[in-house]
Design a protein around this motif. Structure first.
Motif, short mmCIF file in Angstrom:
data_model
loop_
_atom_site.label_atom_id
_atom_site.label_comp_id
_atom_site.label_asym_id
_atom_site.label_seq_id
_atom_site.Cartn_x
_atom_site.Cartn_y
_atom_site.Cartn_z
N ILE A 123 0.90 -0.88 -0.22
CA ILE A 123 0.18 0.30 0.35
C ILE A 123 0.92 1.40 0.05
CG2 ILE A 123 -2.06 1.28 1.39
CD1 ILE A 123 -2.75 -0.98 2.44
N LEU A 124 0.47 2.34 -1.25
CA LEU A 124 1.84 3.16 -1.10
C LEU A 124 0.21 4.46 -0.52
CD1 LEU A 124 3.28 3.13 -4.82
CD2 LEU A 124 4.53 2.26 -2.59
N GLN A 125 0.77 4.97 0.17
CA GLN A 125 0.64 6.55 0.62
C GLN A 125 1.12 7.81 0.99
OE1 GLN A 125 0.76 9.08 3.18
NE2 GLN A 125 -0.28 10.22 2.50
N ILE A 126 1.09 8.60 -1.27
CA ILE A 126 2.17 9.43 -2.11
C ILE A 126 1.51 10.63 -1.53
CG2 ILE A 126 2.39 7.73 -3.35
CD1 ILE A 126 -0.09 9.39 -5.45
N GLY A 127 0.84 11.49 -0.70
CA GLY A 127 0.75 12.53 -0.16
C GLY A 127 0.68 13.24 -2.31
N ARG A 128 1.73 14.06 -1.60
CA ARG A 128 1.59 14.90 -3.14
C ARG A 128 2.29 14.86 -4.21
NH1 ARG A 128 2.49 19.32 1.17
NH2 ARG A 128 5.07 19.54 0.74
N GLY A 129 2.64 13.68 -4.04
CA GLY A 129 3.17 12.98 -5.17
C GLY A 129 2.78 13.60 -6.04
N THR A 130 4.16 13.21 -7.38
CA THR A 130 4.00 13.79 -8.46
C THR A 130 3.89 12.14 -9.44
OG1 THR A 130 5.96 14.11 -9.55
CG2 THR A 130 3.99 16.19 -9.20
N VAL A 131 4.77 11.45 -8.61
CA VAL A 131 4.55 9.50 -9.14
C VAL A 131 3.55 8.89 -8.43
CG1 VAL A 131 6.55 7.12 -8.95
CG2 VAL A 131 7.18 9.61 -9.14
N VAL A 132 2.92 8.62 -9.24
CA VAL A 132 1.30 7.94 -9.23
C VAL A 132 1.29 6.50 -9.81
CG1 VAL A 132 -0.76 7.91 -9.12
CG2 VAL A 132 0.27 10.06 -9.24
N PRO A 133 2.19 5.87 -9.25
CA PRO A 133 2.27 3.91 -9.88
C PRO A 133 0.49 3.65 -9.65
CG PRO A 133 3.87 4.27 -7.68
CD PRO A 133 2.83 6.14 -7.80
N GLU A 134 0.41 2.99 -11.44
CA GLU A 134 -0.98 2.23 -11.36
C GLU A 134 -0.94 1.09 -10.78
OE1 GLU A 134 -3.90 2.43 -14.02
OE2 GLU A 134 -2.26 4.09 -13.57
N PRO A 135 -1.90 1.28 -9.91
CA PRO A 135 -2.87 0.37 -8.90
C PRO A 135 -3.21 -0.77 -9.74
CG PRO A 135 -3.90 1.76 -8.21
CD PRO A 135 -2.96 2.15 -9.93
N PHE A 136 -2.80 -2.40 -8.72
CA PHE A 136 -2.73 -3.62 -9.87
C PHE A 136 -2.95 -4.38 -8.66
CE2 PHE A 136 1.63 -3.68 -9.28
CZ PHE A 136 2.07 -5.16 -8.83
N THR A 140 -0.75 -7.37 -4.87
CA THR A 140 -1.39 -5.96 -4.94
C THR A 140 -0.82 -4.94 -4.25
OG1 THR A 140 -3.82 -7.23 -4.75
CG2 THR A 140 -3.66 -4.93 -4.35
N LEU A 141 -1.18 -4.55 -5.66
CA LEU A 141 -0.16 -2.86 -5.09
C LEU A 141 -1.76 -2.00 -5.61
CD1 LEU A 141 1.87 -0.49 -4.79
CD2 LEU A 141 1.98 -0.67 -7.69
N ASP A 142 -2.04 -1.27 -4.24
CA ASP A 142 -2.89 0.37 -3.97
C ASP A 142 -1.22 1.13 -3.39
OD1 ASP A 142 -5.37 -2.06 -3.68
OD2 ASP A 142 -4.76 -2.14 -1.29
N VAL A 143 -2.49 2.34 -4.35
CA VAL A 143 -2.00 3.50 -4.15
C VAL A 143 -3.19 4.46 -3.88
CG1 VAL A 143 -1.05 4.80 -5.49
CG2 VAL A 143 -0.58 2.87 -5.90
N TYR A 144 -3.33 5.32 -2.59
CA TYR A 144 -4.07 6.44 -1.86
C TYR A 144 -3.24 8.16 -1.81
CZ TYR A 144 -3.37 5.17 2.57
OH TYR A 144 -3.06 5.09 4.38
N ARG A 145 -3.48 8.63 -2.03
CA ARG A 145 -2.95 10.07 -1.54
C ARG A 145 -2.79 10.82 -0.06
NH1 ARG A 145 -0.15 13.07 -4.95
NH2 ARG A 145 -0.78 12.76 -7.39
N TYR A 146 -4.07 10.32 0.55
CA TYR A 146 -4.37 11.11 1.83
C TYR A 146 -5.61 10.46 2.51
CZ TYR A 146 -1.94 15.14 0.68
OH TYR A 146 -0.84 15.90 -0.64
N LYS A 147 -5.09 9.87 4.30
CA LYS A 147 -7.10 9.06 4.65
C LYS A 147 -6.46 10.34 5.57
CE LYS A 147 -7.20 4.51 3.69
NZ LYS A 147 -7.37 3.52 3.43
#
Length: 165
Positions: A38-51, A57-64
């Motif tokens: 699980i990637l929590q990427i904040g304000r990042g510009t690198v946004v991996p493709e979830p799959f 499983t790869l999950d990606v989100y900015r904030y919770k």
């Protein structure tokens, strides 16, 4: 399910996200027996493709609102060196790898990570040394961070960081 949670807090740390989501890192993480990242990427510009595949499983989100749940579920936390994120993982007794952002000139974070590694509470590395560390680290050597001593931690932080967030 064994899960790795990567957090950059409210900042951005594109190098870390790029490094940990690179195919060879994903392979390494999977070979260590983890099947979810699980990637929590904040304000990042690198946004991996979830799959999602049968085995990974790869999950990606900015904030919770709160990362507590993801930290709770994780078997390994890989974090930027922000004190808040580190403390949260340590207090939950999670194995923690802190990745130092070498692009931040003002690297108080390094002092903090060095000290906590010396005391055996976490491992720290940079983006370039992360893949090697994942391969070589022995999580069983980590000592639990004394819970319920945030004042000790904040006193230490104040000393290291001079009251900076």
């Amino acid at each position: 399910m064994k899960c790795v949670f990567v957090t950059v807090g409210t900042t951005s740390f594109d190098d870390l996200i790029a490094c940990v989501s690179a195919p060879d890192s994903l392979q390494k993480i999977e070979s260590l027996g983890y099947n979810r990242l699980i990637l929590q990427i904040g304000r990042g510009t690198v946004v991996p493709e979830p799959f999602s595949t049968e085995s990974f499983t790869l999950d990606v989100y900015r904030y919770k609102d709160s990362l507590k749940e993801d930290i709770q579920k994780a078997d390994l936390v890989i974090s930027h060196a922000g004190a808040g994120s580190c403390l949260e993982a340590l207090e939950k007794g999670k194995p923690l790898v802190v990745v130092i952002n070498e692009k931040l000139m003002n690297n108080h974070q390094l002092e903090l990570a060095k000290q906590l590694q010396k005391e055996g509470h976490l491992f720290y590395c940079t983006c370039s040394t992360l893949p090697g560390l994942l391969q070589s680290m022995d999580l069983s050597t980590l000592k639990c961070y004394p819970p319920g001593q945030p004042e000790k931690f904040s006193a230490f932080l104040d000393k290291v960081v001079g009251l900076q967030k």
